[in-house]
Design an enzyme around this catalytic site. Structure first.
Site, short mmCIF file in Angstrom:
data_model
loop_
_atom_site.label_atom_id
_atom_site.label_comp_id
_atom_site.label_asym_id
_atom_site.label_seq_id
_atom_site.Cartn_x
_atom_site.Cartn_y
_atom_site.Cartn_z
N GLU A 201 0.95 -0.87 0.10
CA GLU A 201 -0.23 0.15 0.32
C GLU A 201 0.92 1.69 -0.17
O GLU A 201 1.88 1.43 0.79
CB GLU A 201 -1.11 -0.05 1.06
CG GLU A 201 -2.06 -1.02 1.32
CD GLU A 201 -2.77 -1.58 -0.10
OE1 GLU A 201 -3.12 -0.21 -0.82
OE2 GLU A 201 -3.63 -1.77 -0.44
N CYS B 42 -2.09 9.63 1.90
CA CYS B 42 -1.84 9.09 0.97
C CYS B 42 -3.01 9.55 0.05
O CYS B 42 -2.01 9.38 -0.72
CB CYS B 42 -1.77 7.23 1.09
SG CYS B 42 -2.77 6.36 1.96
#
Length: 468
Positions: free
Chosen positions: A210, A244
Site C-alpha cells: 500500500e 496517502c
C-alpha cells in the site's frame, strides 16, 4: 543472536497447532481488539495528539471509529466469510462436491507507517485475525506515542502465543525481513516498498504493498468554486496533509484558478481562523526531517495562500501554490504535507493527457456539475481509487476495496477484502471413490468417440442436471 527468532518460532508452533483456526478463537481475538479500542480511547487520542497534534475529531473519524467499524463488521460476518464457497460444475463433475475453502496463510507480517498509526495497524490486523493467521506487527518507530501503546497495551488484549509486536527502526526491520513469512503486508512509501518486495522475493513470499503517489484532482469550469474549495481544503489539510490519498495537485483552467484560489482562502480561514497556527484543528508535521523536506517545496511556483512555517512548532501553514511548472520538485514527488499546487490546463483532454503521462496514482478526483465530465475522467484514466465531487469519503465504505495500481501499490483490503487478502483460496473437488465405469472414457486406449464425449462433459456450464 537474532532477537526475532524465538518470537517467530513460537508463532509458527502456535499456527501449526491449529490454535487460530476455530471461529471461536478468531472471534475472541476480534472482541479483544474491540475492548482495546474502547478501554483506551482517551489514551489513544492523547498519543495521536502527541505524535501528530491530531484533534480529537480527526482521531475519532480517521483512526478509532474506522478501526472499530472493521472489528464490528468482521464479528458480524466472520462465519459467512469462513464458509466454503460452492462453485458451478461441469457435466463430468455433477456428482462431486466443488468448493473454495478459505484457509489461513500462516504467520504474517504487518509493517505500519506513522501517518495513521492506529488505523493502518488495526484494519489489516482485523482481516489477518479473521482469516485465522498468527501475526507479527511492526509499528512505525516515528510515531513514538502510538508505538508505545501498541507495544505495551495491545498485547494484553490478544493471545500472545499467536500475536507479537516487534519494535525497531530500519535496521531491525531489515533483520526482520530476512525471515520467511507466509505473507507480508506493507504500508509506506515506494522506496521502502521496493526494499520490502525484494526481501519477500527471496522467499517467494506473497505481498501487499500500500504505497502512495501524486493524486490528481481535476476541477471543471462548470463547478461551484466554493463547494469545491470547502471539500478540497478539508481533505487536503486533514492530518496536516499527511494522507496517502490526499489530492497532490489541482488541474484546472486559468479561469477556474482565479475563482478557486479566493474560495480556498475563504475555506481555510473558516476552518482554521486568521492564524491557522493557533487552531486546535490543524495538525503538525511528524518530525524535523519531513518539515525540512516540505519547507524546501514552498519555493516552487508562487505562494498564493499560506507559505508560513515555524520549525520549532513543526508548523507549515495550509498553502496553495500557483504558476507551478511540471518540472518543479513539488510536482516530482509525493508532497505528504499541507501544500497544494495548482497546474493550469486548457481543457479536459489536456488534463487527462497530463494525468496519463505520469505514474498511476493511488487516488484520483474530479469535480464537475456535468456527469459526463466525471465519467470521462473515470473512463480515460486509471487509479487505485476514484471519487467524483468529493475527497476520500470513498474510504469510509468497507464494501469498496482499497489499494493502488502500478507504482502506487498492489493488493486490496478493507472489510472482506482484507479477509480475502490474508486467506488462501483453496480449490477443492471431492469425488466418489466408486462409480469407476463413468471414468472409462478418459482412459487409454483413446478413441475419437471418447474424446468427443469427454470434451462435452468438461465444458463449463451452470446446470442443475445430474448424471443418472
Amino acid at each position: 543472536m537474532d532477537s526475532f527468532e524465538d518470537t517467530l518460532r513460537q508463532l509458527q508452533e502456535a499456527f501449526k497447532s491449529g490454535r487460530t483456526r476455530p471461529a471461536e478463537f478468531r472471534a475472541a481475538q476480534l472482541q479483544g481488539l474491540g475492548r482495546f479500542l474502547r478501554d483506551n480511547k482517551q489514551q489513544l487520542q492523547e498519543a495521536l495528539a502527541q505524535d501528530l497534534r491530531k484533534s480529537a475529531f480527526e482521531s475519532e473519524v480517521s483512526e478509532i471509529a474506522i478501526s472499530q467499524a472493521e472489528v464490528d463488521l468482521a464479528l458480524r460476518n466472520l462465519r459467512s466469510w469462513m464458509k466454503d464457497e460452492k462453485v458451478s460444475k461441469n457435466l463430468a463433475t455433477q456428482l462431486d462436491s466443488a468448493f473454495i475453502r478459505k484457509e489461513p496463510l500462516g504467520v504474517v507480517l504487518i509493517i505500519v507507517p506513522w501517518n495513521y498509526p492506529l488505523n493502518l495497524t488495526l484494519v489489516p490486523l482485523v482481516g489477518a485475525i479473521a482469516a485465522g493467521n498468527c501475526v507479527v506487527l511492526k509499528p512505525s518507530e516515528t510515531s513514538k506515542a502510538i508505538e508505545k501503546i501498541l507495544a505495551e497495551v495491545l498485547p494484553r488484549y490478544l493471545d500472545q502465543s499467536c500475536f507479537a509486536v516487534v519494535l525497531g527502526g530500519p535496521q531491525e526491520t531489515g533483520q526482520l525481513l530476512e525471515h520467511r513469512f507466509d505473507y507480508i503486508f506493507f504500508t509506506g512509501n515506494a522506496y521502502v516498498g521496493k526494499i520490502v518486495m525484494a526481501a519477500a522475493a527471496k522467499h517467494l513470499t506473497p505481498i501487499t504493498l500500500e504505497l502512495g503517489g501524486k493524486n490528481p484532482c481535476y476541477v471543471d469550469d462548470n463547478c461551484d468554486p466554493q463547494i469545491v474549495a470547502n471539500r478540497m481544503a478539508w481533505f487536503r489539510y486533514f492530518n496536516a496533509g499527511q494522507t496517502c490519498v490526499a489530492p497532490d495537485y489541482i488541474l484546472c483552467s486559468q479561469e477556474m484558478q482565479e475563482r478557486l484560489v479566493p474560495a480556498l482562502q475563504n475555506a481555510i480561514t473558516r476552518f482554521y481562523g486568521d492564524n491557522p497556527q493557533t487552531s486546535p484543528n490543524l495538525g503538525r508535521i511528524i518530525n524535523q526531517k519531513h518539515f525540512k523536506r516540505l519547507q524546501g517545496l514552498l519555493g516552487c511556483g508562487r505562494v498564493a495562500i499560506g507559505g508560513q512555517s515555524d520549525e520549532s512548532d513543526l508548523y507549515i501553514a495550509p498553502t496553495v501554490l500557483v504558476d507551478v511548472q511540471e518540472t518543479e520538485p513539488v510536482m516530482q514527488e509525493e508532497i505528504f504535507g499541507p501544500i497544494l499546487p495548482v497546474v493550469t490546463v486548457k481543457n479536459l483532454d489536456e488534463a487527462i493527457d497530463f494525468i496519463n503521462r505520469r505514474e498511476k496514482p493511488l487516488a484520483l478526483y474530479a469535480f464537475s456539475k456535468r456527469s459526463q465530465v466525471i465519467k470521462q475522467v473515470l473512463a480515460r484514466t486509471s487509479s487505485g481509487g476514484f471519487c467524483g465531487n468529493d475527497g476520500f469519503m470513498y474510504m469510509t465504505l468497507s464494501s469498496l476495496p482499497f489499494g493502488g495500481v502500478g507504482s502506487s501499490g498492489m493488493g486490496r483490503y478493507h472489510g472482506k477484502f482484507t479477509f480475502d487478502t490474508f486467506s488462501n483460496q483453496r480449490a477443492c473437488l471431492l469425488r466418489s471413490p466408486g462409480m469407476e465405469k463413468i471414468n472409462d472414457l478418459r482412459y487409454p486406449p483413446y478413441s475419437r468417440r471418447n474424446l468427443r464425449v469427454l470434451l462435452v462433459a468438461m465444458e463449463e456450464r451452470s446446470c442443475s442436471c445430474t448424471l443418472l
